[in-house]
Design a protein around this motif. Sequence first.
Motif, short mmCIF file in Angstrom:
data_model
loop_
_atom_site.label_atom_id
_atom_site.label_comp_id
_atom_site.label_asym_id
_atom_site.label_seq_id
_atom_site.Cartn_x
_atom_site.Cartn_y
_atom_site.Cartn_z
N LEU A 245 0.85 -1.20 0.00
CA LEU A 245 0.00 0.00 0.00
C LEU A 245 0.88 1.25 0.00
O LEU A 245 1.79 1.39 0.82
N TYR A 246 0.60 2.13 -0.93
CA TYR A 246 1.34 3.39 -1.04
C TYR A 246 0.36 4.55 -0.95
O TYR A 246 -0.81 4.41 -1.36
N ILE A 247 0.82 5.69 -0.45
CA ILE A 247 -0.03 6.88 -0.50
C ILE A 247 0.68 7.96 -1.30
O ILE A 247 1.90 7.93 -1.48
N ARG A 248 -0.14 8.90 -1.77
CA ARG A 248 0.43 10.13 -2.34
C ARG A 248 -0.34 11.31 -1.77
O ARG A 248 -1.56 11.40 -1.91
N ASP A 249 0.39 12.18 -1.13
CA ASP A 249 -0.18 13.42 -0.60
C ASP A 249 -0.06 14.40 -1.76
O ASP A 249 1.05 14.81 -2.13
N LYS A 250 -1.19 14.80 -2.36
CA LYS A 250 -1.12 15.45 -3.67
C LYS A 250 -0.52 16.84 -3.66
O LYS A 250 0.12 17.26 -4.61
N TYR A 251 -0.74 17.59 -2.59
CA TYR A 251 -0.09 18.90 -2.46
C TYR A 251 0.10 19.17 -0.98
O TYR A 251 -0.74 18.79 -0.16
N ALA A 252 1.18 19.85 -0.65
CA ALA A 252 1.47 20.09 0.77
C ALA A 252 2.40 21.29 0.89
O ALA A 252 3.00 21.72 -0.10
N SER A 253 2.50 21.82 2.10
CA SER A 253 3.34 23.01 2.30
C SER A 253 4.80 22.68 1.98
O SER A 253 5.58 23.55 1.61
N ILE A 254 5.17 21.42 2.15
CA ILE A 254 6.48 20.94 1.71
C ILE A 254 6.19 19.76 0.80
O ILE A 254 5.49 18.83 1.21
N THR A 255 6.71 19.78 -0.41
CA THR A 255 6.29 18.77 -1.39
C THR A 255 6.55 17.35 -0.87
O THR A 255 7.51 17.10 -0.15
N ARG A 256 5.67 16.47 -1.24
CA ARG A 256 5.75 15.08 -0.79
C ARG A 256 6.13 14.18 -1.98
O ARG A 256 5.88 14.53 -3.13
N PRO A 257 6.69 13.00 -1.68
CA PRO A 257 7.07 12.08 -2.77
C PRO A 257 5.86 11.62 -3.59
O PRO A 257 4.73 11.65 -3.10
N VAL A 258 6.12 11.16 -4.80
CA VAL A 258 5.02 10.70 -5.66
C VAL A 258 4.35 9.46 -5.08
O VAL A 258 3.19 9.18 -5.35
N LYS A 259 5.08 8.69 -4.32
CA LYS A 259 4.50 7.54 -3.62
C LYS A 259 5.28 7.28 -2.36
O LYS A 259 6.50 7.48 -2.33
N GLU A 260 4.57 6.81 -1.34
CA GLU A 260 5.25 6.42 -0.09
C GLU A 260 4.61 5.13 0.42
O GLU A 260 3.40 5.07 0.62
N ASP B 243 8.20 18.78 8.94
CA ASP B 243 8.46 19.98 8.14
C ASP B 243 9.96 20.31 8.17
O ASP B 243 10.77 19.54 8.71
N ASN B 244 10.30 21.45 7.65
CA ASN B 244 11.74 21.78 7.53
C ASN B 244 12.39 22.21 8.83
O ASN B 244 13.58 22.49 8.87
N GLN B 245 11.60 22.25 9.88
CA GLN B 245 12.18 22.49 11.21
C GLN B 245 12.20 21.18 12.01
O GLN B 245 12.50 21.17 13.19
N GLY B 246 11.79 20.10 11.39
CA GLY B 246 11.74 18.82 12.08
C GLY B 246 10.50 18.70 12.95
O GLY B 246 10.46 17.87 13.86
N LYS B 247 9.49 19.48 12.65
CA LYS B 247 8.24 19.41 13.43
C LYS B 247 7.25 18.54 12.68
O LYS B 247 7.08 18.66 11.47
N TRP B 248 6.58 17.66 13.42
CA TRP B 248 5.59 16.76 12.81
C TRP B 248 4.32 17.53 12.49
O TRP B 248 3.77 18.21 13.35
N ILE B 249 3.85 17.45 11.25
CA ILE B 249 2.61 18.15 10.92
C ILE B 249 1.66 17.25 10.13
O ILE B 249 2.08 16.31 9.45
N LEU B 250 0.39 17.59 10.26
CA LEU B 250 -0.65 16.86 9.52
C LEU B 250 -1.44 17.92 8.77
O LEU B 250 -1.97 18.85 9.39
N GLU B 251 -1.49 17.82 7.46
CA GLU B 251 -2.17 18.87 6.69
C GLU B 251 -3.40 18.33 5.97
O GLU B 251 -3.39 17.20 5.46
#
Length: 766
Positions: free
Chosen positions: A690-705, A735-743
């Motif tokens: 099972l892979y996910i793709r987060d389609k857009y985010a404040s920091i770009t996400r991989p095409v599949k994870e 995020d780029n400060q190493g903080k866990w976020i959920l968008e």
Amino acid sequence: MKYIYIIRSIFLFSFLTVSIISCTELLSNESNPESLNTIDQKVETLLSKMTLEEKIGQMNQYNGFWDFTGPAPKGGHAEKKYEDLKNGLVGSMLNVRGVKDVTAVQKVAVEQSRLGIPLIIGFDVIHGYKTISPIPIAESASWDLDAIKKSAEMAALESSAAGINWTFAPMVDISRDARWGRVMEGAGEDPYLGSKIAEARINGFQGNNLSLNSTIAACAKHFAAYGFAEAGRDYNTVDIGTSTLYNMVFPPFIAAKNAGVKTFMNSFNELNGIPATGNKYLQRDILKEEWAYDGFIVSDWGSITEMIAHGHAKDGEHAAELALNAGSDMDMESYLYVKHLENLVGNDKVNLNSIDDATRRILKVKFELGLFDDPYKYCDLQREKEITGSEEINNAALDIAKKSIVLLKNNNNLLPLKREGQKIALIGALASDKTSPLGSWRIAADDNTAISVLEGLNQYPGNTVTFAKGADLTYGKTEFVSELKINTTDKSEFKKAKEVAINADVVVMVLGEHGFQSGEGRSRTSLDLPGVQQELLEEIFSVNSNIVLVLNNGRPLAINWADENIPAILEAWQLGTQSGHAIAQVLYGDYNPSGKLPMTFPRNVGQVPLYYNYKNTGRPNLPGPDSVFWSHYNDEENTPLYPFGYGLSYSTFNYSNLRITNNFKKNSKIEITIDVKNTGAIEGKEVVQLYIRDKYASITRPVKELKGFELLNLKAGETKVAKFELTEKELGFYDNQGKWILEKGEFEVYVGTNSQTQNKKSFELK
Ligand code: NOJ
């Protein structure tokens, strides 16, 4: 090697002739920690009795007198080591193995030093001890967490019986670069799979009860980012951003910490300008404070000294100061703690609290291992004899070896081989090699102890097997420390091999890398078949194209030509002691292959680093028929030859009816299910991914994870439902400060047979 034996004799002689002080203060009733309750209290009681020098001694680790797994120190330091042991200035030794030798050094520490603190005995039990299981990248290809755990459990059993109580494994470094020789030692390119495997291996080594004599302390290494060495060259500089560090590098280390791993090892590389060994951000701020890790950190071999060459430390004293202040608790083979820490405390360059903290952490692990109750608990000659190479250990090695094999191609069902009346030509020097399958981390194993493919095939008497090596792959010594040379000229037996092939019904060619061509310090700039093997393959193909190519290698190889021309290809890595049996059983269909690649296979070394969880770029597709303005190469495709998660079976599987329960709300979860049917004629296993793709985010996400997988066993015609859950843990990121976020936003979820599956559904995170 001769001088090593001389030193060894001197050492053992000196040891045997000294008078043995019967019982030390520590083991006497007065200070016996048994009477106290918790391990923490026992540690404090002991600490209060220790001089500064003795505390620093606990932070000192020496290599033994025989094997070297790093640059050998000049002169061997044998005398000094022995004196230091007696004076309580050594906390651990590595590369001392076997009950006899371990007892010898332990006796000096326990019976001659003032406090008699036992040594912790470290060794690279990377994939087996004497009985070798598949190299870790191979085991990872099984995606079978129970089998992986079992393999680590057996390695702990066999090594503990040889006196060892601490392994420098698992290596949990994520790597995307097949040029790096140490990809053989890891779980591949993916942080999710890597985390699961890290956990399984640690649970296998450490078990539920570390104080048993069959379990050993594990070590998550190399902290951190060692797998991102520039250009895949070992020990090279690493320069990566926070997002990669947190989302790709850290997850398996966090999983290791959560699994209760007792130790961490830092790494040789610098990270963004600061060597990991002197990196306070990594060791103190992240690991010890943010993650609240309470085990200890050992430096890698000589990595404290190496900070001078890095250009970070002025001299040895400065290096010791930097390392200790950054949080490295134990010095492996730099001799700098034992040399300088006392002065550094005197000069207020390092704090006494840091020394106490490091000593506490080390003593705690020793108490947890039960070494204070019985320092010789791993030292039973009879037990060593009974357990070494036992049937149980060999059976587990065979089981995981079969499960590690990946079927890459099987045109016209050339495999499995027919059992009767076939003339088989077996070609390639690796086909009869009984050392190469052991890989490069096999210090305790004896040469020529692996089952070769030739021996494995000979177990099937219905066919005739004629062997011809074609060409020698290597020359020179195959000792652990020596350089192995690749034969690039010898074609003297090409002719003979062709004659054998012409008359055969089927040709089995075993080609690839020798076991010593991957591993530490063994990076490559080419991913082709080494030496004259490609030529040999093409020459044999010209006389008989009915070829099964069996690959032996420690890293992904670029085998475009073979993929285009050879009808059947089996990825068989370096599978350890039982290698030949495992390969033969898969070739004959006694085991239906079920492995899936844990690392992308490129078409060409120029594509590397190549990995499935890449970022899309702003120009991922061809915008018009003649356009050059998109992210691509002029001379090669972007896609891999074989993607992450890829692997075939003698069965076929059909996926249908992908279902998602609902959209995702905060603090909830969604369930994903899919029907998987075995549409083949025989029972088989499939790793449903099972892979996910987060389609857009404040920091770009991989095409599949990758965010889930299930290993299903399906009888012919049988359908099973694979079930997955997605929670915040899978959908958030750092995020780029190493903080866990959920968008909030749109997600795609893919379920299928490998990372290229297009079988998907969408949902929204509200
Ligand atoms: C150096 C390697 O990087 C490390 O992984 C290993 O455990 C030590 N040497 C000890 O052999």
